[in-house]
Scaffold this active site. Sequence first.
Site, PDB file in Angstrom:
ATOM      1  CB  CYS B 438      -0.693  -0.042   1.033  1.00  0.00           C
ATOM      2  SG  CYS B 438      -2.010  -1.201   1.234  1.00  0.00           S
ATOM      3  CD  GLU B 440       2.871  -1.389   3.281  1.00  0.00           C
ATOM      4  OE1 GLU B 440       2.358  -0.527   2.484  1.00  0.00           O
ATOM      5  OE2 GLU B 440       2.940  -2.370   3.259  1.00  0.00           O
TER       6      GLU B 440
END
Lengths: 263, 841
Positions: B438, B440
Amino acid sequence: MEYENTLGRIFDIQRFSIHDGPGIRTIVFLKGCILRCRWCCNPESQELGIQTMRVQGINKVIGRDITVKDTLEIVEKDRPYYRRSGGGLTLSGGECLLQPEFALALLSGAKQVGINTAIESMGGIQYEVIESILPHLDYFLMDIKHTNAEKHREFTGKTNELMLENAKKIAASGQTNLIIRVPVIPTFNNSRDEICTIAEFAAALPGVKRMHLLPYHRLGQDKYEGLGREYTMDHIIPPTNEEMVLLKEAAQKASGLDCQIGG
Amino acid sequence: MKHLYNMDLPKTDRIVKLIDHLFIKMPEVESARAILITESYKETEGEPIITRRAKAFEHILNHIPITIREGELIVGSSTLAPRGCQTYPEFSYEWLEAELDTLASRGADPFSVSEKAREELREVHKYWKGKTTSDLATAYMAEEAKRAIEHNIFTPGNYFYNGVGHVTVQYEKVLSIGYDGIIKEAEDLLSQCKASDADYAKRSSFLQAVIRSCRAVINYAERYRILANQMADACADPVRKAELLQIARNCAVVPAKGATTFYEACQSFWFVQQLLQLESSGHSISPGRFDQYMDPYYQRDIRNNTLTVEFAQELLDSIWVKLNDLNKCRDADSAEGFAGYSLFQNLIVGGQNTEGQDVTNELSFLCIQASMHVMLPQPSLSVRVWNGSPHIFLLKAAELTRLGIGLPAYYNDEVIIPALINRGLTLADARDYSIIGCVEPQKAGKTEGWHDAAFFNMCRPLELVFSNGVDGGEQISIQTGKVEDMTTFKEFFKAYQEQMEYNISLLVNADNAIDLAHAERCPLPFLSCMVEDCLKRGKTVQEGGAVYNFTGPQGFGIANMADSLYAIQKLVYEERKISMNELKNALAANFGKGINKELAYHITEEIVREFVHSGKNVDKDQVTEIIKAILKESVPEEEKKKQDELRQLLLSVPKFGNDITEVDELARDVAYAYTKPMEKYKNPRGGSFQAGLYPVSANVPLGAQTGATPDGRYAYTPVADGVSPSAGRDVNGPTAAANSVAKLDHFIASNGTLFNQKFHPSALSGREGLEKFIALVRSFFDQKGSHMQFNVVSRETLLDAQKNPDLYKHLVVRVAGYSALFTTLSRALQDDIINRTEQGL
């Protein structure tokens, strides 16, 4: 500073406005207007007095008094966005020049701290007021609704001589970027002839290069009901995109101005 | 690059057909991998685990059915049916066993399973009892951590049930030297191992496992070479025949050897990307800086006139389609949390090189164009933005945003680079970051980041403050005192921090137990040979072979917490308009909507005490009866009205997301209550914990396990997503919301923060609209926001899609750190997306 305590009456402050002048802007809506345009989408702006309007079943107080200092504090919050987009402060209304001291204080205050300024106005006010704000104004978005005085009176409540006269003076001053805006209202001014006449008038103003054609919309209709007023335009159908494109092309051809649909 | 911006690169018919083929039927679960791994495991019992893993991988690659889909230019499919998935019983299987018959009918991410496959899976599952990573993790976990999970304080479900994934490997290494080169490297290292070395056993068996795995991959490509030749022989169409022969030639070279052309590089990339996901079930296997490592091959072929931009585009489009062909079946609960069949394969373009120069290139543009062509959720396309980003690149990105599929996500180099340096990365590595899953950030090919380690619901510890650590009648957390007795806000906030700290420590325990279980039961030799320094250290990433090791669990619900605490501070402690007792009762009664278990237990206790006090004994059955009666009893009308008024009062105080300094600063402190304690913990791989602030889509299902909160949120409704304001509570427009979010400390949340905004399409119309949109992103980033993503789709469209899902099969929306097909999401998640505040005119 003295001017910071100047009070004004507003009915809204809208951040992230992207259709009212260059860049991302914060619009301060001042309350009170001398016109009564039939199509007005902010009818709650017209009275100077504080009013109550029903919004989705709830009574909402429209209008509050605020100092220049407090207003500019809110305007200041979006400075990063002005910097990146070339935006800034826009005064709108109502007719913002009906509160000349407040308007002047806001505009000069913003300029002092390096914020770009604009107003949306119909310019129908004694020229001394306009003259006083011009040194602090980057963009004057001026409404010209019709070139015929009688027709103008019929649909807005006032004739247009003063406005047209002021437009010439503002242009002649060379102190601000003057942009002409025309609300395109069916049954009023949406003929090819009238739009071209306005465009020609605008093109004759020294320094004017741009004109915005703003298609009529009905988004303000519910507010009339909320104020207990009658909406006399409910039979009017907004112009189609095709009609707008034809008008834009005609105006462009007649005047040589850079015309666009919407702000 | 300018010529590319203006170049018309149409989508070819081939791509249209390949996309249509993806959606010919409901995704299907296939049994081949599960059968093959079970066969292999049965034969290798008693051997070192690393050897067993390599042998199992080899057995799978040698025997799993292969296929070349009609019209494909890039080959390699993990399943026979498009968008199908294999299963991974070595991680967990009980949920699959239990859900086999309901997979096809469930709300989120349904899968069909043939009768035959069901039987086969049931048969192989028998072998795995007690042998999975989740079994071992459970054995390692502390009782109190298990209890906290049962009570939904947090969930480490992702890695508990699945492989870890969440990594970007050294694609550039495979492109350059091929697996032959890696085998050679492993062999050299193996020859240096002395039998007398202390770590000989571990090191040598690992290196042998690497060699075996790489050979298996080379053989897998050989199977495709043979298949392509066979199909070419049988092909009557001369054009397709030539394509198949080219595919065969590609597979003869890569991935065994270094790629010599851009086309071969694409094929080589694909085998890596696909097979990593066949080795283990982890998702978020992210291609990373694809525009950078593919660039040398692209440049060379363009320079030599052996490649046209048009064909390069078609190859990229083909890869994009393939990325959507992979799939994963999760348990029903996780499917809600990761809704949309998503694999989160994050591919990022633009940004700086290791020396701080901008390296946006032609491929960066072609990658954006590929997403415009396929209009599908994968890859999760991201762009890196910094002060030196070319404006025209951002314009191209904004054009994709305007198409409304929620791509790309925007990342701020100016925050992420220093945040990573703060975690111990070198300047060069930090500048070379890419994004996993997502949101990171990490350095590709050197990091085992365990980026999606858990979801921590920051609202639940607040409930524990109100209940003094009791949940469902059980003391599950520490006692922070009776809430009614707390006389200052400071005292109250301290209690919240203590509840947070305690439960964070349990989260750490749970994650570390799972971490160790992966190292012991599922070390991954194939993955590890493409992550530094595994080969040199002689151990897998699961055992700490990577240069950088982190564990990154996510907190969410910041907006609810900030709003709740601000309301308490204001109304209970400053203005004294509400008493703590009133608030407590109103929350327990869900603002008059009904009594929850907590209150029912509490009232029952009082009643029983009364009974006992008056000398009557109450047996267990009677207690149950009392609870039942209370739960049934509705709240009296008068009380309902009072509680509704109280809720209105709570709603009336200022909320996070409106650029109000007081509230925003509280939000910053709330975020610290999660991010700061996390920093001190270590994981078994020798790395440290780092917090993220994003929810994937777990804010909906986990919200459904959360009682009413003092921000006026009703029980069981979604909590706020990521660092975004609560849905509908930000009323001052997108700049105000962005300013509030920017006031959080994004540097410390180095596992990523997630900020959603939703725009009406009219806000991005025309060149002017794009310019203003870019200005908005840049201004948020000027204020040190880290990430921003957008849904540009009108509310009317989404409502219509709910009514007529068949007409909107391809409608892609942004969910959290990823995009998904709207109609495949559960109703609750659809509603949540519709309710996000729309920023428009």
